[in-house]
Design a protein around this motif. Structure first.
Motif, short mmCIF file in Angstrom:
data_model
loop_
_atom_site.label_atom_id
_atom_site.label_comp_id
_atom_site.label_asym_id
_atom_site.label_seq_id
_atom_site.Cartn_x
_atom_site.Cartn_y
_atom_site.Cartn_z
N GLY A 193 2.08 -27.60 82.05
CA GLY A 193 0.95 -28.34 81.50
C GLY A 193 0.50 -27.79 80.17
O GLY A 193 0.33 -28.54 79.19
N ARG A 194 0.32 -26.48 80.10
CA ARG A 194 -0.12 -25.85 78.85
C ARG A 194 0.94 -25.99 77.76
O ARG A 194 0.62 -26.26 76.60
CB ARG A 194 -0.43 -24.38 79.10
CG ARG A 194 -0.91 -23.62 77.89
CD ARG A 194 -1.38 -22.24 78.28
NE ARG A 194 -1.81 -21.46 77.13
CZ ARG A 194 -2.38 -20.28 77.22
NH1 ARG A 194 -2.60 -19.72 78.39
NH2 ARG A 194 -2.75 -19.61 76.12
N ASN A 195 2.21 -25.81 78.13
CA ASN A 195 3.29 -25.90 77.15
C ASN A 195 3.43 -27.31 76.59
O ASN A 195 3.65 -27.50 75.39
CB ASN A 195 4.60 -25.44 77.78
CG ASN A 195 4.57 -23.98 78.20
OD1 ASN A 195 3.79 -23.19 77.67
ND2 ASN A 195 5.40 -23.61 79.16
N ILE A 196 3.30 -28.32 77.46
CA ILE A 196 3.41 -29.71 77.00
C ILE A 196 2.24 -30.06 76.09
O ILE A 196 2.41 -30.72 75.06
CB ILE A 196 3.47 -30.67 78.20
CG1 ILE A 196 4.80 -30.48 78.97
CG2 ILE A 196 3.33 -32.12 77.74
CD1 ILE A 196 4.88 -31.28 80.25
N THR A 197 1.04 -29.59 76.45
CA THR A 197 -0.12 -29.83 75.60
C THR A 197 0.08 -29.23 74.21
O THR A 197 -0.23 -29.86 73.19
CB THR A 197 -1.38 -29.23 76.24
OG1 THR A 197 -1.58 -29.82 77.53
CG2 THR A 197 -2.61 -29.47 75.37
N ALA A 198 0.61 -28.00 74.18
CA ALA A 198 0.85 -27.34 72.89
C ALA A 198 1.87 -28.13 72.06
O ALA A 198 1.70 -28.31 70.85
CB ALA A 198 1.34 -25.92 73.12
N LEU A 199 2.92 -28.61 72.72
CA LEU A 199 3.96 -29.37 72.01
C LEU A 199 3.39 -30.67 71.44
O LEU A 199 3.67 -31.04 70.28
CB LEU A 199 5.13 -29.67 72.95
CG LEU A 199 6.32 -30.42 72.34
CD1 LEU A 199 6.91 -29.62 71.19
CD2 LEU A 199 7.37 -30.69 73.41
N VAL A 200 2.59 -31.37 72.23
CA VAL A 200 2.00 -32.63 71.77
C VAL A 200 1.06 -32.38 70.59
O VAL A 200 1.10 -33.11 69.58
CB VAL A 200 1.24 -33.32 72.92
CG1 VAL A 200 0.43 -34.50 72.40
CG2 VAL A 200 2.21 -33.78 74.00
N LEU A 201 0.22 -31.36 70.69
CA LEU A 201 -0.69 -31.03 69.59
C LEU A 201 0.08 -30.66 68.32
O LEU A 201 -0.32 -31.03 67.21
CB LEU A 201 -1.61 -29.88 70.00
CG LEU A 201 -2.75 -30.21 70.95
CD1 LEU A 201 -3.50 -28.95 71.32
CD2 LEU A 201 -3.71 -31.22 70.33
#
Length: 462
Positions: A193-201
């Motif tokens: 979850g945190r990694n995907i959020t970082a990638l999207v941002l």
């Protein structure tokens, strides 16, 4: 918590001095019979003050949050024991937050006293040396508004401690039987979850930076888009640091050879990516800020030169260089705060690894080898952070200058739109590299002494 108090004190003192300096310059302007009624420069100075204070507080918050996260990781066994006898996770987290509030209040109050003393002393010295005649006494600089940084820094430290202590909620009573360890690479990799959020941002931020540069060729309002793109992309880096920093650390590790000490240092930096990333992200912020302002102002000169037909007015060049020197000095305070964070985190990490270091010495490593290993670990982190910060700083600085001035025309050629490659000034970059090397040595002094001070038997008995 000494370093956290120092970080809060630096932030508070910097804010007080900067606000007092702005008030002093406003007093000088009001004392001038020609420009005393002008409010433009006062507004610009006020805006820069808010911006730089905000940057310093932001860096301090990240450093403080990382410090408390590292402290909590080292208290895993103690927290688990308290959970075992009935303490709740929320109560433990509230206790850590209270510590943050106390640390922030003490540091902010000390910074306020130091800042007020420096401000009054500097103002009196300036009046005497330049024989200034002011409409008001310099004691008018002591306004109630100067207490605002104390409140802001204390609350920010409290919030940072709360954010850094989130791991308390995941500590189970069974961990009382084990040691105090950081999350491993495998555990970090599973945080999808945190990694995907970082990638999207990061994708959104990169797209907004590109859009801001394109819009900047039409209107200076493109800088607003670039600014948001920079915030999104750097926030993504802070969230996804455990994904970004390990590959960079792995590449840096190859620079130090294949000796046993170098391989141990490289593996220690990679074994717990969250700890290494916390150490690196503060240095990344400091290097990015200094490089960004240096590249932005140098690129401004390049854009002005291209728009004016290939020749920049000497007076304008001197003005930009003077402004650059002032800005670099002010931004350097944020870099110092980040450096304090690295020293503190590296020291805490060595203290928490007493058993590991004791085992290495019991297996035959000499004191000199242990010291070299700790120094190489610090070098891994700072070199990786330096490389990342330089890349980000060049990108952000160029994007900011290009998006705000790409569509503006300047005499005598009045060319527009103007698109130039990034202009990287040599000496500021050299200064950043040298400062990072010095930071590595300073950061490793206390940890290397701690690493060899305790006898192997005593360390293994902990």
């Amino acid at each position: 918590m000494g370093a956290s108090v120092l970080v809060a004190a630096l932030s508070s003192a910097f804010a007080v001095v900067l606000m007092s300096t702005t008030a002093f310059i406003s007093l000088l302007l009001r004392s001038d019979p020609f420009i005393g009624e002008s409010e433009t420069l006062v507004f610009i100075l006020g805006f820069l003050t808010v911006l730089l204070v905000g940057v310093a507080v932001y860096v301090a918050a990240i450093v403080t949050a990382n410090t408390f996260a590292t402290v909590v990781a080292g208290r895993t066994r103690q927290i688990a024991l308290l959970r075992l006898i009935g303490a709740s996770a929320k109560a433990q987290r509230a206790e850590v937050a209270r510590q943050g509030l106390i640390v922030g209040a003490i540091g902010a109050a000390l910074g306020f006293v130091i800042g007020v003393g420096l401000s009054l002393g500097g103002a009196l010295l300036a009046v005497q040396m330049m024989d200034l005649v002011l409409v008001d006494d310099v004691t008018t600089l002591l306004q109630p508004l100067l207490a605002l940084p104390v409140v802001v820094v204390a609350l920010t430290t409290w919030g940072a401690a709360w954010a850094g202590s989130r791991r308390v909620l995941t500590v189970t009573p069974l961990q009382a039987l084990g040691g105090s360890v950081e999350p491993t690479r495998e555990t970090v990799a599973r945080r999808s979850g945190r990694n995907i959020t970082a990638l999207v941002l990061f994708v959104i931020g990169g797209g907004m930076l590109a859009l801001g540069i394109a819009v900047g060729l039409v209107t200076p309002l493109g800088v607003a888009i670039s600014f948001l793109g920079g915030i999104f992309s750097f926030t993504a880096l802070a969230l996804g640091a455990t994904l970004v920093m390990p590959p960079v650390l792995r590449l840096v590790g190859r620079l130090f050879g294949r000796s046993a000490t170098a391989r141990l240092a490289a593996e220690n930096a990679l074994r717990y990516p969250e700890r290494s990333s916390r150490m690196a992200i503060g240095v990344v912020m400091g290097v990015t800020l200094v490089t960004m302002f240096a590249v932005a102002l140098e690129t401004v000169k390049a854009v002005l030169t291209a728009s004016s037909g290939g020749e920049l007015d000497p007076g304008m060049a001197t003005l930009i260089d003077s402004f650059s020197a002032i800005m670099m000095t002010l931004v350097a305070v944020s870099a110092v705060i980040a450096g304090v964070g690295l020293v503190n985190l590296l020291t805490i990490g060595v203290v928490q690894r007493r058993r590991e270091l004791g085992l290495l010495r019991a297996l035959g490593m000499s004191n000199a080898q242990v010291r070299r290993m700790v120094l190489l670990e610090a070098a891994h982190v700072t070199i990786a952070a330096l490389t990342t910060g330089l890349v980000l700083g060049i990108a952000y600085g160029w994007a900011g200058a290009q998006s705000v001035l790409g569509s503006v025309r300047f005499p005598p050629a009045w060319l527009s739109p103007t698109f130039v490659p990034p202009a990287v000034p040599l000496w500021p970059v050299v200064a950043v590299v040298v400062a990072t090397a010095v930071l590595t040595l300073v950061a490793a002094v206390v940890p290397t002494r701690l690493a060899t001070r305790v006898a192997p038997v005593a360390a293994l008995a902990d």
